[in-house]
Design an enzyme around this catalytic site. Structure first.
Site, PDB file in Angstrom:
ATOM      1  N   GLU A  14      78.945  52.141  16.938  1.00 48.58           N
ATOM      2  CA  GLU A  14      77.557  52.511  16.666  1.00 48.58           C
ATOM      3  C   GLU A  14      76.940  53.307  17.799  1.00 48.58           C
ATOM      4  OE1 GLU A  14      75.357  48.889  15.922  1.00 48.58           O
ATOM      5  OE2 GLU A  14      76.762  47.716  17.118  1.00 48.58           O
TER       6      GLU A  14
ATOM      7  N   ASP B  91      72.025  52.318  14.896  1.00 50.07           N
ATOM      8  CA  ASP B  91      72.183  52.519  16.334  1.00 50.07           C
ATOM      9  C   ASP B  91      72.889  53.831  16.635  1.00 50.07           C
ATOM     10  OD1 ASP B  91      71.077  50.259  17.938  1.00 50.07           O
ATOM     11  OD2 ASP B  91      72.323  49.077  16.611  1.00 50.07           O
TER      12      ASP B  91
ATOM     13  N   ARG C 273      78.412  38.180  12.316  1.00 54.88           N
ATOM     14  CA  ARG C 273      78.233  39.128  13.410  1.00 54.88           C
ATOM     15  C   ARG C 273      77.749  38.378  14.640  1.00 54.88           C
ATOM     16  NH1 ARG C 273      74.963  44.836  13.320  1.00 54.88           N
ATOM     17  NH2 ARG C 273      73.141  43.536  12.844  1.00 54.88           N
TER      18      ARG C 273
ATOM     19  N   HIS D 129      70.678  40.548  15.052  1.00 49.30           N
ATOM     20  CA  HIS D 129      69.290  40.958  14.814  1.00 49.30           C
ATOM     21  C   HIS D 129      68.568  39.959  13.917  1.00 49.30           C
ATOM     22  CE1 HIS D 129      69.543  44.785  16.868  1.00 49.30           C
ATOM     23  NE2 HIS D 129      70.627  45.110  16.186  1.00 49.30           N
TER      24      HIS D 129
ATOM     25  N   ASP E  99      85.115  28.245  16.669  1.00 52.28           N
ATOM     26  CA  ASP E  99      85.245  26.794  16.585  1.00 52.28           C
ATOM     27  C   ASP E  99      84.326  26.197  15.525  1.00 52.28           C
ATOM     28  OD1 ASP E  99      87.229  26.653  18.451  1.00 52.28           O
ATOM     29  OD2 ASP E  99      85.972  25.935  20.096  1.00 52.28           O
TER      30      ASP E  99
END
Length: 262
Positions: free
Chosen positions: A156, A182, A77, A52, A91
């Site tokens: 969520e 959520d 996240r 977000h 990576d």
């Protein structure tokens, strides 16, 4: 001879090695100086949010570099459970991943495979090219990659709450993070994260995850709600965000010096 490097402990190890819950905040601006300021605040961990926020791969790498000198653990996240994106994040040096919107044990197992090298997973091999292995300066990185990476998944939704025990039991899932925003929307209570039905669902998830022997975390900006979740057994909690601090702080300045604009 190249320098042989070691990597810092994962969030999994930080949680397991601490005698208290780990307290953190969101990093959403995408600004390395802001991330560095937050990293030096004395918190335990930071969530670099790729879901977000406008934070992409290059910005994530810059943020990880900005916070690296500080004794804070970054958790990145991902925007989704896409295996290619998870590989890229690993990576570029994200040791700790949070994958959003995990609703079933099967989805959690697929995420685990995405972050593990063959034969136990499908993570592509590119350690010589990547910051994750410090360009092969971390001895034995590929053989010990599971030790260097921790994976958390986000519950969520109402479906996720029902599947929380099975999700937490998946080998390779190091912990579960509950997303009240959520979850509230999934329960038909959009914007009501503190509604009793939402907090009850959060606590139900807590009980299921803890029964599986895994740590559980949650987001709670309201101090009273955060404390209640800590009292209920949360092992890691987000209690603020860089953007929220800036928004409320700048509003306080305006209110102090301008008032209602009259």
């Amino acid at each position: 001879m190249p320098i042989r490097l070691t990597l810092p402990p994962t969030l999994r190890d930080r949680i397991a090695g601490s005698d208290r819950p780990q307290i953190g905040m969101w990093v959403c601006t995408g600004s390395p100086p802001v991330a560095e300021i937050c990293a030096g605040a004395g918190l335990d961990w930071l969530l670099i949010d790729g879901e977000h926020s406008p934070i992409g791969l290059e910005t994530t790498a810059a943020l990880l570099q900005a916070v690296a000198p500080y004794p804070v653990t970054p958790l990145v996240r991902a925007p989704s459970d896409d295996a290619v994106v998870l590989k890229q994040l690993l990576d570029l040096g994200a040791q700790n991943l949070l994958v959003p919107m995990v609703d079933t044990a099967e989805q959690a197992a697929a995420v685990v495979r995405a972050v593990r090298y063959p034969p136990r997973g499908i993570r592509g091999v590119g350690s010589a090219l990547s910051r994750g292995a410090r360009w092969n300066r971390v001895a034995g990185y590929m053989a010990d990659a599971d030790r260097y990476v921790s994976l958390f998944v986000q519950v969520e939704s109402a479906t996720g709450v029902e599947s929380a025990a099975a999700i937490a039991a998946v080998d390779g899932v190091d912990g579960v993070f509950v997303g009240p925003s959520d979850l509230a929307a999934s329960l038909g209570l959009l914007g009501q994260q503190s509604h009793p039905d939402v907090t009850a669902a959060v606590r139900t998830t807590f009980d299921a995850v803890r029964a599986a022997g895994k740590p559980v975390g949650v987001n709670a900006f309201d101090p009273a709600v955060a404390q209640a979740y800590l009292d209920a057994g949360a092992s890691f909690v987000l209690v603020g965000a860089d953007v929220a601090l800036l928004a409320r702080g700048s509003e306080a300045l305006a209110d102090t010096w301008i008032g209602d604009g009259a």
